[in-house]
Design a protein around this motif. Structure first.
Motif, PDB file in Angstrom:
ATOM      1  N   MET A 237       0.834  -1.210   0.000  1.00  0.00           N
ATOM      2  CA  MET A 237       0.000   0.000   0.000  1.00  0.00           C
ATOM      3  C   MET A 237       0.867   1.258   0.000  1.00  0.00           C
ATOM      4  O   MET A 237       0.582   2.226  -0.715  1.00  0.00           O
ATOM      5  N   LYS A 238       1.919   1.244   0.765  1.00  0.00           N
ATOM      6  CA  LYS A 238       2.834   2.390   0.824  1.00  0.00           C
ATOM      7  C   LYS A 238       3.484   2.623  -0.544  1.00  0.00           C
ATOM      8  O   LYS A 238       3.562   3.760  -1.038  1.00  0.00           O
ATOM      9  N   ARG A 239       3.932   1.539  -1.160  1.00  0.00           N
ATOM     10  CA  ARG A 239       4.582   1.653  -2.471  1.00  0.00           C
ATOM     11  C   ARG A 239       3.627   2.198  -3.525  1.00  0.00           C
ATOM     12  O   ARG A 239       3.972   3.108  -4.281  1.00  0.00           O
ATOM     13  N   LEU A 240       2.414   1.644  -3.573  1.00  0.00           N
ATOM     14  CA  LEU A 240       1.461   2.076  -4.592  1.00  0.00           C
ATOM     15  C   LEU A 240       1.039   3.526  -4.366  1.00  0.00           C
ATOM     16  O   LEU A 240       0.868   4.295  -5.318  1.00  0.00           O
ATOM     17  N   TYR A 241       0.885   3.902  -3.106  1.00  0.00           N
ATOM     18  CA  TYR A 241       0.506   5.281  -2.785  1.00  0.00           C
ATOM     19  C   TYR A 241       1.591   6.261  -3.223  1.00  0.00           C
ATOM     20  O   TYR A 241       1.299   7.333  -3.766  1.00  0.00           O
ATOM     21  N   GLU A 242       2.847   5.898  -3.035  1.00  0.00           N
ATOM     22  CA  GLU A 242       3.956   6.815  -3.295  1.00  0.00           C
ATOM     23  C   GLU A 242       4.361   6.875  -4.759  1.00  0.00           C
ATOM     24  O   GLU A 242       4.973   7.861  -5.179  1.00  0.00           O
ATOM     25  N   ASP A 243       4.047   5.838  -5.531  1.00  0.00           N
ATOM     26  CA  ASP A 243       4.564   5.727  -6.902  1.00  0.00           C
ATOM     27  C   ASP A 243       3.453   6.006  -7.922  1.00  0.00           C
ATOM     28  O   ASP A 243       2.733   5.108  -8.350  1.00  0.00           O
ATOM     29  N   THR A 244       3.336   7.255  -8.344  1.00  0.00           N
ATOM     30  CA  THR A 244       2.299   7.648  -9.305  1.00  0.00           C
ATOM     31  C   THR A 244       2.494   6.952 -10.643  1.00  0.00           C
ATOM     32  O   THR A 244       1.520   6.510 -11.272  1.00  0.00           O
ATOM     33  N   ASP A 245       3.729   6.836 -11.101  1.00  0.00           N
ATOM     34  CA  ASP A 245       4.006   6.196 -12.394  1.00  0.00           C
ATOM     35  C   ASP A 245       3.570   4.731 -12.381  1.00  0.00           C
ATOM     36  O   ASP A 245       3.034   4.229 -13.376  1.00  0.00           O
ATOM     37  N   LEU A 246       3.807   4.069 -11.275  1.00  0.00           N
ATOM     38  CA  LEU A 246       3.410   2.656 -11.171  1.00  0.00           C
ATOM     39  C   LEU A 246       1.901   2.524 -11.239  1.00  0.00           C
ATOM     40  O   LEU A 246       1.373   1.650 -11.928  1.00  0.00           O
ATOM     41  N   ARG A 247       1.185   3.402 -10.545  1.00  0.00           N
ATOM     42  CA  ARG A 247      -0.285   3.362 -10.589  1.00  0.00           C
ATOM     43  C   ARG A 247      -0.791   3.577 -12.016  1.00  0.00           C
ATOM     44  O   ARG A 247      -1.708   2.897 -12.479  1.00  0.00           O
ATOM     45  N   GLN A 248      -0.207   4.521 -12.718  1.00  0.00           N
ATOM     46  CA  GLN A 248      -0.632   4.797 -14.090  1.00  0.00           C
ATOM     47  C   GLN A 248      -0.343   3.616 -15.014  1.00  0.00           C
ATOM     48  O   GLN A 248      -1.159   3.294 -15.884  1.00  0.00           O
TER      49      GLN A 248
END
Length: 388
Positions: A340-351
């Motif tokens: 959850m921390k990683r996905l929240y912090e990494d906008t490029d990964l979410r996109q």
């Protein structure tokens, strides 16, 4: 004309688990009936599917006397209607339907396996549930796990006859209606309306969970992981969409207390249409302990949401690791928190995950294609039995 009976334990499973299949088969020339325990909205269900519904008084718990009554009612119903095919979903409907179908001489008896409660049981109860499941399989003519991993479990752990086992398509009980679950402009507006309703600011990051609020769905771990993240990231919210089942599988007292005391965790209750809630969210988190082939991650993927799921049946066939989501071990609060921390912090990964999610769902799990595969299977079995 082929006569088909579809049976689940409770009517909501007919409404959601296999929604639209009965109407589709009716349009293909089948005579179709539905059966389940009594419940609300039965008239709406009949209108939705265009098929009559018959009540068999089943329960979701182990209730031997009530189960015998349900078996007798199901047997008499099948003797009267004489379907060519009885097709069941959910454990209790599988037991009652397959046994009644065998006793009534129904030639084609099919059971879809979509998640097994016994996976999370121990001791004597687990052994009882295993024997019940094996009796269901023995009375069937075909067993249809709705994921590849579940098929392997049913064969290797429950010793099902491999000649009876088959997965339709790439898995899933009902596929996904990608036209219905689509992030349109209109749906985005509805998502913003939901945000406004719950006083969630535009820039606030929203985690969404959809499902029953119970222990086996990983809700305890989710709440604890979220609270840890919120301690350092105050601009986030957790939205839980679904009903409590305190009598069957309650969450821990600590989790219940957190839900009562924290204003940043929103509980909406059951929602008939989850699309506006998916549209208002930034990411789905689905930390279940066990599934067959869950609908929620498919729905979220079609709505272009990045996802975190657990490494269990179905979930790890919907989400490809690091392609359209993150996969974590079940029952592991630390791994869930870090994801959850990683996905929240990494906008490029979410996109990146968002772009790939819908594409994969449409390619592999389109609902119309799944229904066509079931039609082909029914016709194949009818020819084998020389019924057409």
């Amino acid at each position: 004309m082929t006569k088909l009976m579809r049976m689940t334990t409770v009517p909501v499973s007919l409404q959601s688990l296999i929604r639209g299949q009965m109407r589709y088969m009716k349009l293909q020339g089948f005579t179709v009936w539905m059966s389940s325990a009594d419940g609300t909205m039965l008239r709406e269900l009949e209108q939705q599917e265009g098929c009559p519904h018959y009540i068999v008084p089943m329960t979701r718990k182990l209730t031997p006397l009530q189960d015998l009554k349900a078996l007798w009612v199901a047997y008499r119903l099948l003797r009267r209607l004489r379907p060519d095919i009885i097709h069941t979903h959910t454990p209790k409907a599988g037991l009652i339907g397959m046994l009644a179908g065998w006793l009534a001489g129904i030639p084609i008896r099919l059971h879809t396996v979509a998640g097994l409660p016994l996976m999370e049981r121990e001791g004597v109860l687990k052994q009882v549930l295993i024997r019940i499941e094996q009796l269901t399989y023995a009375c069937s003519t075909g067993i249809y796990p709705n994921s590849i991993a579940l098929r392997n479990y049913v064969e290797k752990v429950l010793y099902a006859n491999p000649q009876k086992l088959k997965v339709i398509g790439h898995g899933s009980s009902n596929g996904i209606d990608s036209r219905h679950f689509h992030r349109t402009v209109e749906m985005s507006v509805q998502g913003q309306t939901v945000r406004n309703q719950w006083n969630i600011q535009l820039k606030t990051f929203v985690w969404i969970y959809i499902g029953r609020i119970v222990r086996q769905k990983g809700v305890d771990e989710l709440i604890q992981a979220y609270v840890r993240l919120a301690n350092t990231c105050p601009d986030i919210r957790l939205v839980l969409v679904g009903p409590f089942e305190s009598d069957l599988d309650p969450i821990s007292p600590d989790s219940e207390q957190l839900l009562k005391n924290r204003g940043d965790i929103i509980i909406t209750g059951f929602q008939a249409d989850v699309r506006p809630y998916l549209a208002m969210a930034d990411a789905l988190v689905f930390p279940s302990y066990r599934e067959g082939f869950p609908n929620v991650p498919m729905q979220a993927a079609c709505m272009e949401l990045p996802m975190i799921v657990t490494d269990i049946n179905g979930c790890n066939e919907i989400v490809t690791r690091e392609v359209n989501g993150l996969i974590v071990p079940p029952k592991d609060e630390e791994s869930l928190y870090l994801a959850m921390k990683r996905l929240y912090e990494d906008t490029d990964l979410r996109q990146k995950f968002s772009r790939k999610s819908r594409e994969l769902m449409v390619e592999r799990f389109d609902q119309q294609w799944i229904w066509q595969q079931w039609l082909i299977e029914y016709k194949r079995l009818m020819v084998e039995k020389r019924l057409i």
